[in-house]
Structures are given as C-alpha cells and as structure tokens.
Design a protein around this motif. Sequence first.
Motif, PDB file in Angstrom:
ATOM      1  N   SER A  61     -10.426   6.130 -11.175  1.00 40.25           N
ATOM      2  CA  SER A  61     -10.105   5.390 -12.067  1.00 40.25           C
ATOM      3  C   SER A  61      -8.590   7.007 -12.474  1.00 40.25           C
ATOM      4  CB  SER A  61     -11.467   5.862 -12.968  1.00 40.25           C
ATOM      5  OG  SER A  61     -11.756   6.775 -13.289  1.00 40.25           O
ATOM      6  N   VAL A  62      -8.448   6.665 -13.302  1.00 40.18           N
ATOM      7  CA  VAL A  62      -6.884   7.777 -14.389  1.00 40.18           C
ATOM      8  C   VAL A  62      -7.516   7.978 -15.502  1.00 40.18           C
ATOM      9  CG1 VAL A  62      -4.823   7.755 -15.211  1.00 40.18           C
ATOM     10  CG2 VAL A  62      -5.278   7.148 -12.551  1.00 40.18           C
ATOM     11  N   LYS A  63      -7.633   9.502 -15.382  1.00 39.53           N
ATOM     12  CA  LYS A  63      -8.460   9.540 -17.150  1.00 39.53           C
ATOM     13  C   LYS A  63      -7.415  10.406 -17.963  1.00 39.53           C
ATOM     14  CE  LYS A  63     -11.399  12.865 -19.202  1.00 39.53           C
ATOM     15  NZ  LYS A  63     -13.495  13.312 -19.550  1.00 39.53           N
ATOM     16  N   PRO A  64      -7.038   9.127 -18.783  1.00 37.55           N
ATOM     17  CA  PRO A  64      -6.316  10.398 -20.345  1.00 37.55           C
ATOM     18  C   PRO A  64      -6.434  11.318 -20.878  1.00 37.55           C
ATOM     19  CG  PRO A  64      -6.482   8.008 -20.827  1.00 37.55           C
ATOM     20  CD  PRO A  64      -7.454   8.225 -19.613  1.00 37.55           C
ATOM     21  N   ALA A  65      -6.117  12.192 -21.101  1.00 38.63           N
ATOM     22  CA  ALA A  65      -5.925  13.566 -21.816  1.00 38.63           C
ATOM     23  C   ALA A  65      -6.968  13.705 -22.194  1.00 38.63           C
ATOM     24  CB  ALA A  65      -5.021  14.874 -21.356  1.00 38.63           C
ATOM     25  N   ASP A  66      -6.535  13.077 -23.666  1.00 39.27           N
ATOM     26  CA  ASP A  66      -7.447  12.873 -24.678  1.00 39.27           C
ATOM     27  C   ASP A  66      -8.698  12.107 -24.798  1.00 39.27           C
ATOM     28  OD1 ASP A  66      -6.073   9.716 -24.146  1.00 39.27           O
ATOM     29  OD2 ASP A  66      -5.477   9.869 -26.614  1.00 39.27           O
ATOM     30  N   ALA A  67      -9.451  11.369 -23.616  1.00 43.46           N
ATOM     31  CA  ALA A  67     -10.587  10.911 -23.182  1.00 43.46           C
ATOM     32  C   ALA A  67     -11.294  11.407 -23.442  1.00 43.46           C
ATOM     33  CB  ALA A  67     -10.629   9.342 -22.311  1.00 43.46           C
ATOM     34  N   HIS A  68     -12.604  11.151 -23.221  1.00 47.83           N
ATOM     35  CA  HIS A  68     -13.736  11.767 -23.929  1.00 47.83           C
ATOM     36  C   HIS A  68     -14.973  11.289 -22.752  1.00 47.83           C
ATOM     37  CE1 HIS A  68     -13.202  11.294 -27.963  1.00 47.83           C
ATOM     38  NE2 HIS A  68     -13.515  12.762 -28.188  1.00 47.83           N
ATOM     39  N   ASP A  69     -16.247  12.226 -22.191  1.00 51.18           N
ATOM     40  CA  ASP A  69     -16.033  11.645 -20.799  1.00 51.18           C
ATOM     41  C   ASP A  69     -16.878  10.954 -20.742  1.00 51.18           C
ATOM     42  OD1 ASP A  69     -15.248  13.965 -19.253  1.00 51.18           O
ATOM     43  OD2 ASP A  69     -16.876  15.118 -20.034  1.00 51.18           O
ATOM     44  N   ASP A  70     -17.601   9.927 -21.559  1.00 52.20           N
ATOM     45  CA  ASP A  70     -18.141   9.177 -21.919  1.00 52.20           C
ATOM     46  C   ASP A  70     -17.625   7.777 -21.967  1.00 52.20           C
ATOM     47  OD1 ASP A  70     -18.102   9.838 -23.951  1.00 52.20           O
ATOM     48  OD2 ASP A  70     -19.516   9.236 -25.137  1.00 52.20           O
ATOM     49  N   GLU A  71     -16.748   8.247 -21.914  1.00 51.28           N
ATOM     50  CA  GLU A  71     -15.523   6.342 -22.275  1.00 51.28           C
ATOM     51  C   GLU A  71     -14.784   5.896 -20.798  1.00 51.28           C
ATOM     52  OE1 GLU A  71     -12.616   7.653 -24.535  1.00 51.28           O
ATOM     53  OE2 GLU A  71     -12.964   7.721 -26.532  1.00 51.28           O
ATOM     54  N   PRO A  72     -14.498   4.916 -20.635  1.00 49.59           N
ATOM     55  CA  PRO A  72     -14.032   4.319 -19.987  1.00 49.59           C
ATOM     56  C   PRO A  72     -13.042   4.533 -19.217  1.00 49.59           C
ATOM     57  CG  PRO A  72     -14.665   2.523 -20.918  1.00 49.59           C
ATOM     58  CD  PRO A  72     -15.489   3.641 -21.949  1.00 49.59           C
ATOM     59  N   ARG A  73     -12.725   4.751 -17.712  1.00 49.32           N
ATOM     60  CA  ARG A  73     -11.589   4.892 -17.434  1.00 49.32           C
ATOM     61  C   ARG A  73     -10.706   4.082 -16.949  1.00 49.32           C
ATOM     62  NH1 ARG A  73     -15.507   9.306 -15.685  1.00 49.32           N
ATOM     63  NH2 ARG A  73     -15.102  11.157 -16.939  1.00 49.32           N
ATOM     64  N   LEU A  74      -9.208   4.615 -17.427  1.00 57.88           N
ATOM     65  CA  LEU A  74      -7.771   3.192 -16.825  1.00 57.88           C
ATOM     66  C   LEU A  74      -7.885   3.313 -15.481  1.00 57.88           C
ATOM     67  CD1 LEU A  74      -5.266   4.350 -19.832  1.00 57.88           C
ATOM     68  CD2 LEU A  74      -6.496   2.377 -19.422  1.00 57.88           C
ATOM     69  N   VAL A  75      -8.036   2.091 -14.900  1.00 54.78           N
ATOM     70  CA  VAL A  75      -7.805   1.545 -13.813  1.00 54.78           C
ATOM     71  C   VAL A  75      -6.267   1.476 -13.091  1.00 54.78           C
ATOM     72  CG1 VAL A  75      -8.470   0.482 -11.266  1.00 54.78           C
ATOM     73  CG2 VAL A  75     -10.288   0.413 -13.485  1.00 54.78           C
ATOM     74  N   PRO A  76      -5.795   2.803 -12.592  1.00 51.12           N
ATOM     75  CA  PRO A  76      -4.596   2.418 -11.967  1.00 51.12           C
ATOM     76  C   PRO A  76      -4.271   1.160 -10.969  1.00 51.12           C
ATOM     77  CG  PRO A  76      -5.356   4.408 -10.779  1.00 51.12           C
ATOM     78  CD  PRO A  76      -6.162   3.575 -11.612  1.00 51.12           C
ATOM     79  N   LYS A  77      -2.883   0.534 -11.404  1.00 52.70           N
ATOM     80  CA  LYS A  77      -2.898  -0.934 -10.645  1.00 52.70           C
ATOM     81  C   LYS A  77      -2.431  -0.379  -8.652  1.00 52.70           C
ATOM     82  CE  LYS A  77      -0.495  -4.819 -11.399  1.00 52.70           C
ATOM     83  NZ  LYS A  77      -1.004  -5.525 -12.337  1.00 52.70           N
ATOM     84  N   SER A  78      -2.661   0.744  -8.616  1.00 52.35           N
ATOM     85  CA  SER A  78      -2.598   1.129  -7.603  1.00 52.35           C
ATOM     86  C   SER A  78      -4.168   1.071  -7.139  1.00 52.35           C
ATOM     87  CB  SER A  78      -2.146   2.494  -6.671  1.00 52.35           C
ATOM     88  OG  SER A  78      -2.969   3.607  -7.675  1.00 52.35           O
ATOM     89  N   GLU A  79      -5.320   1.009  -6.972  1.00 53.96           N
ATOM     90  CA  GLU A  79      -6.884   1.058  -6.992  1.00 53.96           C
ATOM     91  C   GLU A  79      -6.964   0.110  -7.459  1.00 53.96           C
ATOM     92  OE1 GLU A  79      -7.674   3.003  -4.930  1.00 53.96           O
ATOM     93  OE2 GLU A  79      -6.172   4.508  -5.754  1.00 53.96           O
ATOM     94  N   GLU A  80      -6.006  -1.314  -8.050  1.00 50.70           N
ATOM     95  CA  GLU A  80      -6.625  -2.685  -8.688  1.00 50.70           C
ATOM     96  C   GLU A  80      -7.313  -2.744  -7.043  1.00 50.70           C
ATOM     97  OE1 GLU A  80      -5.285  -6.627 -10.740  1.00 50.70           O
ATOM     98  OE2 GLU A  80      -3.757  -5.328  -9.080  1.00 50.70           O
TER      99      GLU A  80
ATOM    100  N   TYR B 245      -9.400  -0.761 -18.403  1.00 49.44           N
ATOM    101  CA  TYR B 245     -10.085   0.642 -18.023  1.00 49.44           C
ATOM    102  C   TYR B 245     -11.744  -0.160 -16.958  1.00 49.44           C
ATOM    103  CZ  TYR B 245      -8.350   2.389 -22.282  1.00 49.44           C
ATOM    104  OH  TYR B 245      -7.076   2.282 -23.016  1.00 49.44           O
ATOM    105  N   ASP B 246     -12.001   0.672 -16.338  1.00 50.94           N
ATOM    106  CA  ASP B 246     -13.086   0.360 -15.384  1.00 50.94           C
ATOM    107  C   ASP B 246     -14.254   0.074 -16.002  1.00 50.94           C
ATOM    108  OD1 ASP B 246     -14.823   2.084 -16.798  1.00 50.94           O
ATOM    109  OD2 ASP B 246     -14.821   3.796 -16.079  1.00 50.94           O
ATOM    110  N   GLU B 247     -15.039  -0.371 -15.001  1.00 50.72           N
ATOM    111  CA  GLU B 247     -16.205  -1.892 -15.212  1.00 50.72           C
ATOM    112  C   GLU B 247     -17.486  -1.335 -16.088  1.00 50.72           C
ATOM    113  OE1 GLU B 247     -17.907   1.622 -12.281  1.00 50.72           O
ATOM    114  OE2 GLU B 247     -16.098   0.465 -12.675  1.00 50.72           O
ATOM    115  N   ARG B 248     -17.287  -0.420 -17.329  1.00 48.55           N
ATOM    116  CA  ARG B 248     -18.287  -0.616 -18.508  1.00 48.55           C
ATOM    117  C   ARG B 248     -17.695  -0.464 -19.223  1.00 48.55           C
ATOM    118  NH1 ARG B 248     -18.092   6.458 -18.375  1.00 48.55           N
ATOM    119  NH2 ARG B 248     -16.212   6.059 -17.141  1.00 48.55           N
TER     120      ARG B 248
END
Length: 166
Positions: free
Chosen positions: A7-26, A94-97
């Motif tokens: 996953s890719v974590k935007p700079a402003d995301a909190h550690d406990d939030e789901p993370r965006l999944v880049p298309k390359s890792e789909e 976002y990820d599976e969360r």
Amino acid sequence: MQSGWFSVKPADAHDDEPRLVPKSEEKRAGAGGGEGGHGESNEGASAGHGKPTPKGEGGDKYASTYYPLEKEFTSNLQDSVHFVQVGIAVSTPYDERVVENIKTHEIAIRSQVLMALGETTEEEVFTAQGKRQIQDRLAKAINGVLKEKEGFGGVSNVYFTNFIVQ
C-alpha cells in the motif's frame, strides 16, 4: 495484512487508517483473489476505440476492491405506493481494512442504506441521473456509518447489482 498486499500511504494519513493500494499492486480476477476479490476492469480501454491503452496509462491510479453486500434492500418510495428493491456492491481504493469494516458494521450499514433508500422518489428510479443520485446518497450513508464507527469511510462508489421497481 494479507500476503501480497502493498500500500501507499498519503503523507497526511493516520497510521490506523486504511492505505491506498496502487494499481501496480492490484490483485486481478483469476489470480488468486480472495472473497470480494478485485474485479477485472476495462479501464485500460480507450474511450470509443476498443483498443487497450499501454499498461500504466489511463484508468485509475489506485486499484479498486469490490465488495457485494449479500442481501438485497427493499424500501417504499417516498410519497408513492411503489417500492424499490436493489442489490448493491461497493468499491474502495483502500486496503482490505475498509471491506473488513463494512463486514463488521454491516447491520448499521444496512439500516442507513434503508433510511437513504426511503428518501428515494419515483422520479429518481426511472432516470439514469436519478439512479446516480441514489448511488451517491448510498455511498454517503455507508461512509457516514464507517466514519462514525471507525473514524474513516473509504467507499468511493456504490454499484447496483440488481434494481427493481414495483
């Protein structure tokens, strides 16, 4: 996290939030996807040309995870003797969360979806624009529950898998 998830974590995301999944890792359909899976998409096709675009061009930057809610929803239409029955699926970049949160809070989500469907008018169910408004209203309702319960929404779209008006 499941094996194979990056996953890719935007700079402003909190550690406990789901993370965006880049298309390359789909995870693609037929490639060992799990429950809810990652659907095969036509987003690489050029609009109106039917030719695929080179990998990495066009389409969304992030992968979409699709999750169908198992039971259909039935609701009376506002100020009408008719009712609507819909099946829905949601998508998230976002990820599976996010899907795990939907499963955890399915009862509360079902209740809010029914409340939102109760605001639907006859005019909305018979036009494409009206159906898009319903989709937006349902996405907001689902995200509202997830934000209240988990502090983070994450649902980007709601899709109809079934749509009946009687």
